[in-house]
Design a protein around this motif. Structure first.
Motif, PDB file in Angstrom:
ATOM      1  N   UNK A  23       1.044  -1.230  -0.105  1.00 56.64           N
ATOM      2  CA  UNK A  23      -0.018  -0.050  -0.190  1.00 56.64           C
ATOM      3  C   UNK A  23       0.797   1.139   0.061  1.00 56.64           C
ATOM      4  N   UNK A  24       1.943   1.331   0.910  1.00 55.80           N
ATOM      5  CA  UNK A  24       2.842   2.437   0.947  1.00 55.80           C
ATOM      6  C   UNK A  24       3.433   2.835  -0.231  1.00 55.80           C
ATOM      7  N   UNK A  25       3.826   1.496  -0.854  1.00 50.36           N
ATOM      8  CA  UNK A  25       4.690   1.637  -2.193  1.00 50.36           C
ATOM      9  C   UNK A  25       3.540   2.078  -3.182  1.00 50.36           C
ATOM     10  N   UNK A  26       2.595   1.782  -3.339  1.00 52.51           N
ATOM     11  CA  UNK A  26       1.534   2.222  -4.337  1.00 52.51           C
ATOM     12  C   UNK A  26       1.258   3.809  -4.216  1.00 52.51           C
ATOM     13  N   UNK A  27       1.135   4.297  -3.013  1.00 53.25           N
ATOM     14  CA  UNK A  27       0.594   5.496  -2.549  1.00 53.25           C
ATOM     15  C   UNK A  27       2.090   6.518  -2.822  1.00 53.25           C
ATOM     16  N   UNK A  28       3.059   6.077  -2.398  1.00 53.43           N
ATOM     17  CA  UNK A  28       4.158   6.927  -2.526  1.00 53.43           C
ATOM     18  C   UNK A  28       4.618   7.246  -4.122  1.00 53.43           C
ATOM     19  N   UNK A  29       4.249   6.067  -4.978  1.00 48.52           N
ATOM     20  CA  UNK A  29       4.327   6.567  -6.338  1.00 48.52           C
ATOM     21  C   UNK A  29       3.281   7.522  -7.031  1.00 48.52           C
ATOM     22  N   UNK A  30       2.418   7.891  -6.283  1.00 53.10           N
ATOM     23  CA  UNK A  30       1.436   8.831  -6.814  1.00 53.10           C
ATOM     24  C   UNK A  30       2.101  10.270  -6.893  1.00 53.10           C
ATOM     25  N   UNK A  31       1.736  11.125  -7.789  1.00 53.43           N
ATOM     26  CA  UNK A  31       2.222  12.650  -7.905  1.00 53.43           C
ATOM     27  C   UNK A  31       1.864  13.316  -6.769  1.00 53.43           C
ATOM     28  N   UNK A  32       2.805  14.216  -6.273  1.00 50.36           N
ATOM     29  CA  UNK A  32       2.242  15.002  -4.943  1.00 50.36           C
ATOM     30  C   UNK A  32       1.049  15.451  -5.066  1.00 50.36           C
ATOM     31  N   UNK A  33       0.657  16.144  -6.122  1.00 49.79           N
ATOM     32  CA  UNK A  33      -0.735  16.937  -6.123  1.00 49.79           C
ATOM     33  C   UNK A  33      -1.946  15.840  -6.729  1.00 49.79           C
ATOM     34  N   UNK A  34      -1.527  14.633  -6.883  1.00 49.21           N
ATOM     35  CA  UNK A  34      -2.699  13.393  -7.395  1.00 49.21           C
ATOM     36  C   UNK A  34      -3.682  13.565  -6.079  1.00 49.21           C
ATOM     37  N   UNK A  35      -5.038  13.310  -6.518  1.00 53.51           N
ATOM     38  CA  UNK A  35      -6.111  12.915  -5.601  1.00 53.51           C
ATOM     39  C   UNK A  35      -5.668  11.396  -5.505  1.00 53.51           C
ATOM     40  N   UNK A  36      -5.482  10.730  -4.228  1.00 55.40           N
ATOM     41  CA  UNK A  36      -5.260   9.397  -3.927  1.00 55.40           C
ATOM     42  C   UNK A  36      -6.323   8.503  -3.757  1.00 55.40           C
ATOM     43  N   UNK A  37      -7.677   9.030  -3.614  1.00 54.89           N
ATOM     44  CA  UNK A  37      -8.746   8.363  -3.426  1.00 54.89           C
ATOM     45  C   UNK A  37      -8.897   7.207  -4.449  1.00 54.89           C
ATOM     46  N   UNK A  38      -8.962   7.635  -5.613  1.00 54.09           N
ATOM     47  CA  UNK A  38      -9.245   6.521  -6.595  1.00 54.09           C
ATOM     48  C   UNK A  38      -8.442   5.443  -6.522  1.00 54.09           C
ATOM     49  N   UNK A  39      -7.080   5.583  -6.351  1.00 56.69           N
ATOM     50  CA  UNK A  39      -6.203   4.772  -6.164  1.00 56.69           C
ATOM     51  C   UNK A  39      -5.997   3.942  -5.089  1.00 56.69           C
ATOM     52  N   UNK A  40      -6.399   4.311  -3.924  1.00 58.69           N
ATOM     53  CA  UNK A  40      -6.771   3.766  -2.682  1.00 58.69           C
ATOM     54  C   UNK A  40      -7.786   2.956  -2.818  1.00 58.69           C
ATOM     55  N   UNK A  41      -8.836   3.405  -3.380  1.00 60.33           N
ATOM     56  CA  UNK A  41     -10.077   2.442  -3.769  1.00 60.33           C
ATOM     57  C   UNK A  41      -9.635   1.153  -4.534  1.00 60.33           C
ATOM     58  N   UNK A  42      -8.825   1.571  -5.550  1.00 60.23           N
ATOM     59  CA  UNK A  42      -8.464   0.336  -6.583  1.00 60.23           C
ATOM     60  C   UNK A  42      -7.671  -0.528  -6.124  1.00 60.23           C
ATOM     61  N   UNK A  43      -6.989  -0.116  -5.114  1.00 62.78           N
ATOM     62  CA  UNK A  43      -6.025  -0.998  -4.122  1.00 62.78           C
ATOM     63  C   UNK A  43      -6.571  -1.866  -3.130  1.00 62.78           C
ATOM     64  N   UNK A  44      -7.563  -1.405  -2.479  1.00 61.23           N
ATOM     65  CA  UNK A  44      -8.417  -2.070  -1.541  1.00 61.23           C
ATOM     66  C   UNK A  44      -9.245  -2.928  -2.324  1.00 61.23           C
ATOM     67  N   UNK A  45      -9.861  -2.686  -3.441  1.00 62.63           N
ATOM     68  CA  UNK A  45     -10.690  -3.660  -4.054  1.00 62.63           C
ATOM     69  C   UNK A  45      -9.783  -4.932  -4.428  1.00 62.63           C
ATOM     70  N   UNK A  46      -8.664  -4.366  -4.973  1.00 59.74           N
ATOM     71  CA  UNK A  46      -7.828  -5.574  -5.568  1.00 59.74           C
ATOM     72  C   UNK A  46      -7.495  -6.597  -4.311  1.00 59.74           C
ATOM     73  N   UNK A  47      -7.339  -5.772  -3.176  1.00 57.06           N
ATOM     74  CA  UNK A  47      -7.191  -6.774  -2.138  1.00 57.06           C
ATOM     75  C   UNK A  47      -8.375  -7.151  -1.165  1.00 57.06           C
ATOM     76  N   UNK A  48      -9.583  -7.479  -1.963  1.00 53.60           N
ATOM     77  CA  UNK A  48     -10.599  -7.631  -1.366  1.00 53.60           C
ATOM     78  C   UNK A  48     -11.401  -6.981  -0.284  1.00 53.60           C
ATOM     79  N   UNK A  49     -11.307  -5.566  -0.405  1.00 58.37           N
ATOM     80  CA  UNK A  49     -11.878  -4.804   0.546  1.00 58.37           C
ATOM     81  C   UNK A  49     -13.186  -3.940  -0.324  1.00 58.37           C
ATOM     82  N   UNK A  50     -14.037  -4.032   0.184  1.00 60.83           N
ATOM     83  CA  UNK A  50     -15.305  -3.174  -0.256  1.00 60.83           C
ATOM     84  C   UNK A  50     -15.321  -1.648   0.231  1.00 60.83           C
ATOM     85  N   UNK A  51     -14.519  -1.185  -0.536  1.00 57.81           N
ATOM     86  CA  UNK A  51     -14.294   0.395  -0.344  1.00 57.81           C
ATOM     87  C   UNK A  51     -14.473   1.278  -1.497  1.00 57.81           C
TER      88      UNK A  51
END
Length: 123
Positions: A23-51
């Motif tokens: 998770x931290x590796x995924x978030x760390x690769x996001x641009x500084x000004x990027x909205x992390x929400x869609x990336x967090x949701x995609x990561x969580x879903x890939x890991x089986x979490x209904x987010x």
């Protein structure tokens, strides 16, 4: 809003070191000004979490209102009901908040915003 969804995901991050690292590796690769929400949701879903993105927005709102002592009794009961884990005193007078929420409040008090990637690097 589903506190269970975001709470379950955050608990999983705290309990699984490999998941947290990915998770931290995924978030760390996001641009500084990027909205992390869609990336967090995609990561969580890939890991089986209904987010959902609205879960993250509601979580941010909850953190802001908690920081400002604006939670209703019903919201406090829901949060303190074990969704986020062990209860710790967050230093807000008589208000006790779960450990995960406490950490989130500390992040927001230090100027970190849950709509920014730096906030999520703290989990």
């Amino acid at each position: 809003m589903s506190l269970e969804n975001i709470g379950g995901f955050i608990q999983a991050l705290q309990q699984d070191a490999a998941l947290k690292q990915r998770f931290q590796s995924t978030v760390a690769t996001l641009p500084q000004d990027a909205d992390p929400a869609p990336h967090i949701v995609a990561f969580a879903r890939d890991e089986g979490h209904a987010l959902e993105t609205n879960d993250l927005a509601a979580f941010g709102d909850l953190l802001t209102r908690a920081r400002n002592d604006q939670l209703t009794d019903a919201e406090l009961d829901k949060v303190n009901g074990g969704i986020f884990g062990a209860v710790l005193n967050a230093g807000f007078g008589a208000m006790s908040l779960p450990g995960t929420l406490y950490g989130s409040l500390v992040n927001t008090q230090n100027g970190l915003d849950p709509s920014k990637r730096e906030f999520w690097l703290g989990f």
